[in-house]
Enzyme design. Structure first.
Site, PDB file in Angstrom:
ATOM      1  N   ALA A 255      47.768  47.078  69.469  1.00 15.55           N
ATOM      2  CA  ALA A 255      49.032  46.966  68.740  1.00 15.55           C
ATOM      3  C   ALA A 255      49.934  46.024  69.518  1.00 15.55           C
ATOM      4  O   ALA A 255      49.633  45.670  70.656  1.00 15.55           O
ATOM      5  CB  ALA A 255      49.688  48.340  68.616  1.00 15.55           C
ATOM      6  N   GLU A 289      53.789  51.873  71.984  1.00 17.46           N
ATOM      7  CA  GLU A 289      54.546  50.736  71.431  1.00 17.46           C
ATOM      8  C   GLU A 289      56.023  51.071  71.329  1.00 17.46           C
ATOM      9  O   GLU A 289      56.886  50.221  71.569  1.00 17.46           O
ATOM     10  CB  GLU A 289      53.989  50.329  70.064  1.00 17.46           C
ATOM     11  N   HIS A 292      57.916  50.620  74.482  1.00 14.21           N
ATOM     12  CA  HIS A 292      58.252  49.214  74.750  1.00 14.21           C
ATOM     13  C   HIS A 292      59.601  48.804  74.163  1.00 14.21           C
ATOM     14  O   HIS A 292      60.181  47.808  74.595  1.00 14.21           O
ATOM     15  CB  HIS A 292      57.194  48.301  74.144  1.00 14.21           C
ATOM     16  N   GLU A 311      53.779  47.158  80.811  1.00 12.54           N
ATOM     17  CA  GLU A 311      52.603  47.945  80.436  1.00 12.54           C
ATOM     18  C   GLU A 311      52.447  49.247  81.223  1.00 12.54           C
ATOM     19  O   GLU A 311      52.090  50.270  80.660  1.00 12.54           O
ATOM     20  CB  GLU A 311      51.339  47.095  80.533  1.00 12.54           C
TER      21      GLU A 311
HETATM   22 ZN    ZN Z   1      51.875  47.758  75.789  1.00 10.88          ZN
END
Ligand code: ZN
Length: 841
Positions: A255, A289, A292, A311
């Site tokens: 993703a 996601e 993030h 990450e």
């Molecule tokens: Zn990521």
């Protein structure tokens, strides 16, 4: 086309500030091209700079009313001169749709001929669909206008408005990085919702409408619960307006965290029954996601060397939030699925520190989207959270997000945020800085070993077993302090001591005495899966591990033991047959989400470490039989029934039974051979030489879908037929191939199959000879993925190893290929050592 280097990016960040991009796309033309017109408002402090644009011909560019000469364009860059102050630049270009998932990807659905577009800008592909200063620390507001077919829906970073049939406007965003700009357009099927004032949207292809509708209530609930969890965690509300999640075709990553419009690979809208492992992985991806949005999107790393700030944090936060919003066993899954990936990366020569990976250019940065930047970083952050305490850890995160909102920040900024939260009894800024040096800025992995008998006695005055830290077999010493627990586990059911009796230690340079285990017992360091290290059992304990795995009720301890076993196999301490016995013994008690990871691992590992022959066949057959036993004993319609069925199909050589597992059949009560399981069976039959071309064609005719096309393509390459291999290879290296990255991946993954080593042998040397030239016509990520899939890992010989080493030393090949060759060389070296040891026995 030149990749942007770190030094160029630094210089440009000092000389340019970008206000906004207004992008107009005309998507109505036929064929392979579209028109992109970008108006960029920016301020320049230097007289000269450049922007990126992946056009084949010079664009029409006008700077403050004056045309920019065509000669200013070359190698994907447009030079801008005579700058100073505020400027407006318009760049109009004819650009090509992509088929490799990078840039503006165009997909035609074989199910209904629907055309779908998805723009993926990460890492440095924004230039493939609009002119831009493509680096993370030149954030700007983005607005889009589109002309497209009238039946299309458009979704992007800013709220979309349909102004007329085929005319769309996407509202201007807050300042975001270019790698986060996206757009999805096509005849999508959409489900809308709302939570806490945030409009929610789910989107998938028309041909997946029924599946999306089926999953939508659960997905919306998960989204809402995760938003609540992050609001509480960050104390900053979701900052980007709508929260759309688009499940898009032929997507390369799992993703992508585009603000306002997260894109996912659309295999996550399950068209067949999913296992618990798949449901957990999807939930984890959704949460990752979303994390993030704060860590990565609202506050963004300055350059790709701080990729871990994106990450590792998203992975850590997902590991933390997912169990809360799903109730699924995320801890053992993380150990089995993610840590094992990180350990494999960390034992290779290409290991790097979690923080500051040293990425010198945007393309090389892609190499570091690895198990170190994700899983190791997340594991280290778990240790840090324990070290700092919850209040200081979260306080620092909140301060960081508040202080750098809509901007960029570095690791030093984050450390400053944590230091600012230090209080009485917490580690100080200096402690934190030392900790960061040891864990985040230093590469490598410590070995933590239990030593018994003579070895322990020889080292000093300690009697009985000791726990000792060592440097790794290869690579730099990490020398970190480890807080961990050591468990005494028994091979007799019900006899392993419970968690209260585990020994909790902090291991540094000095060995620590451990209690002596009884007969059949083992000492397992890291039993709570607390730290990041290579775990070594005492030499005489490995043999006891199968019985222990079968008798240990603690899933976390088992997860830690599995990782010790996997590393022990790679390091030559555990014979492949013992690894197989451990899986056979452990399967009946293991959690389904862990089994779903163990079976593919052992199925792939045994043929690497065992040469073709009776020992390999026996080990694989033993695991296949154990999987069949699991299948026959599983509850009807349970996830473990499905996991066992898939595992068995991947291992069996029983052609007759496989033939009976036709699409729609129900070989066991509650187990229907649905579309995906049916293709799994067909792929296995193809690999066993039990599927004709006509049968593949018929199967695709019966399942004329995107997924069916990829499976049929893989079936063709899997056949034990020299022509099948030759055809697959020819397509892979053909600059004119019309196949998508997904189809090419299916071909690449179908060339090397256990048992077909001789057939595939010619494609060992050709990997090194043919692949460099494919870089000229392939996207960075596609190139690296395909190279990994067709790497001759099963051509275990001194010759392949020598080729790999020589290739890894070349400087005239793309870094993604070099990295694959270097990692491949490491793995081949280990496989050779294990095979040689077996031959000497
Ligand atoms: Zn990521």
């Amino acid at each position: 086309m030149a990749a942007l280097t770190w030094s160029e990016a630094r210089r440009r960040a000092e000389s340019v500030a970008v206000e906004s991009y207004t992008i107009a796309l005309d998507l109505t033309g036929p064929g392979d091209f579209f028109t992109s017109t970008t108006v960029i408002a920016f301020t320049a402090r230097a007289a000269e700079t450049f922007l990126e644009l992946a056009a084949e011909d010079p664009p029409e560019a006008v700077l403050d009313g004056t045309p920019v000469p065509a000669s200013a364009f070359g190698d994907g860059r447009l030079a801008l001169r005579g700058l100073g102050g505020r400027h407006e630049l318009t760049v109009r270009a004819r650009l090509r749709y992509s088929r490799d998932g990078e840039g503006l990807h165009r997909f035609v659905d074989p199910a209904d001929d629907g055309v779908y577009l998805c723009a993926t800008s990460s890492i440095d592909n924004a230039k493939r669909w609009f002119a831009c200063f493509d680096q993370p620390d030149l954030k700007a507001r983005i607005a889009l206008r589109l002309q497209c077919p009238p039946e299309w829906t458009v979704v992007g970073n800013g709220a979309a408005t349909r102004e007329a049939p085929g005319t769309w406007r996407l509202a201007q965003t807050e300042p975001i990085s270019t790698y986060l700009v996206t757009l999805v357009a096509g005849p999508w099927h959409s489900v809308r919702g709302e939570h806490d004032g945030i409009p929610l949207g789910l989107h998938a292809r028309r041909s997946l409408a029924a599946q999306l509708d089926r999953d939508a209530p659960g997905l919306l609930r998960l989204t809402a619960d995760s938003l609540d969890a992050f609001h509480e965690l960050f104390e900053v509300r979701y900052p980007f307006g709508e929260y759309n999640q688009a499940f898009v075709p032929e997507f390369n990553w799992g993703a992508m965290e585009n603000p306002g419009c997260v894109t996912f690979r659309d295999q996550l809208v399950f068209r067949s029954r999913p296992s618990e492992s798949e449901l957990l992985a999807r939930a984890n991806t959704i949460v990752h996601e979303m994390a993030h949005m704060w860590f990565g999107d609202l506050v963004t790393m300055r350059w790709w060397d701080d990729l871990w700030l994106n990450e590792s944090f998203a992975e850590y936060l997902a590991r933390r939030v997912t169990p809360r919003v799903t109730g699924l066993p995320a801890g053992p899954d993380f150990a089995a699925a993610r840590k094992s990936w990180g350990y494999a990366a960390d034992r290779r020569a290409t290991t790097h520190p979690v923080a500051g990976n040293g990425a010198t250019d945007a393309r090389a940065a892609l190499d570091d989207f690895d198990g170190i930047s994700y899983a190791k970083g997340a594991s280290v952050l778990r240790q840090l959270a324990a070290y700092l305490g919850e209040e200081m850890f979260l306080g620092g995160l909140r301060d960081h997000v508040r202080s750098h909102a809509y901007g960029n920040a570095t690791f030093a900024d984050l450390l400053a945020s944590w230091s600012a939260c230090a209080g009485p009894g917490t580690p100080t800024g200096a402690d934190l800085s030392r900790w960061a040096d040891e864990w985040l800025r230093r590469a490598g992995v410590d070995v933590i070993a239990v030593e018994t008998g003579a070895r322990a006695g020889a080292a000093g005055a300690v009697d009985g077993p000791v726990l000792r830290r060592h440097p790794p077999l290869f690579g730099p010493a990490a020398d970190r302090p480890h807080a961990l627990s050591v468990a005494v586990l028994s091979g007799c059911a019900g006899e392993s001591a419970n968690r209260e009796t585990w020994t909790r230690v902090v291991l540094g340079g000095e060995p620590i005495a451990l209690p002596a285990p009884g007969p059949g017992e083992i000492l397992l360091p890291n039993a709570g899966d607390e730290t990041w290290a290579t775990i070594r059992l005492a030499l005489d304990h490995w043999e006891r591990l199968p019985a222990v795995l079968a008798a240990t009720p603690d899933a976390t301890a088992r997860a830690a033991a599995w990782n010790a076993l996997r590393t022990g196999l790679a390091d030559g301490l555990v014979a492949p047959a013992l690894a197989a016995r451990a899986v056979v013994a452990g399967l009946p008690v293991e959690l389904d989400v862990v089994t779903a990871r163990l079976l593919p691992w052992i199925t792939a590992a045994l043929p690497v470490y065992l040469a073709p022959g009776p020992e390999r066949a026996a080990a694989l057959a033993a695991v296949a039989d154990a999987t069949w036993a699991l299948l026959t004993g599983a509850a009807a319609a349970s996830s473990s029934q499905l996991t066992a069925a898939r595992g068995w199909v991947g291992l069996t050589e029983d052609r007759e039974t496989l033939r009976d597992w036709r699409r729609g059949a129900e070989p066991f009560d509650g187990l229907t051979v649905d579309d995906e399981l049916s293709w799994l069976v067909l792929e296995r039959r193809a690999a066993l030489g039990d599927l004709t071309d006509a049968a593949i064609e018929a199967a695709y005719a019966a399942d004329r879908t995107a997924s069916g096309l990829v499976h049929a393509t893989r079936c063709r390459a899997l056949r034990p037929d020299p022509e099948a291999k030759a055809a697959a290879w020819a397509e892979l290296v053909d600059p004119a191939s019309a196949l998508s990255h997904y189809q090419l991946s299916a071909l690449a993954g179908g060339i090397w199959v256990a048992g077909q080593e001789e057939l595939a042998a010619p494609y060992a040397r050709r990997w090194f000879d043919d692949l460099p030239a494919t870089a000229a016509f392939r996207g960075t990520m596609s190139l690296a993925t395909l190279a990994g899939l067709c790497f001759p890992a099963l051509a275990v010989s001194a010759e392949t190893l020598a080729w790999s080493e020589a290739f890894a030393a070349r400087t005239d090949v793309p870094s993604g290929l070099r990295r694959t060759a270097s990692d491949g060389a490491d793995d081949l070296r280990r496989a050779l050592a294990v095979r040689t040891a077996a031959a000497d026995r």
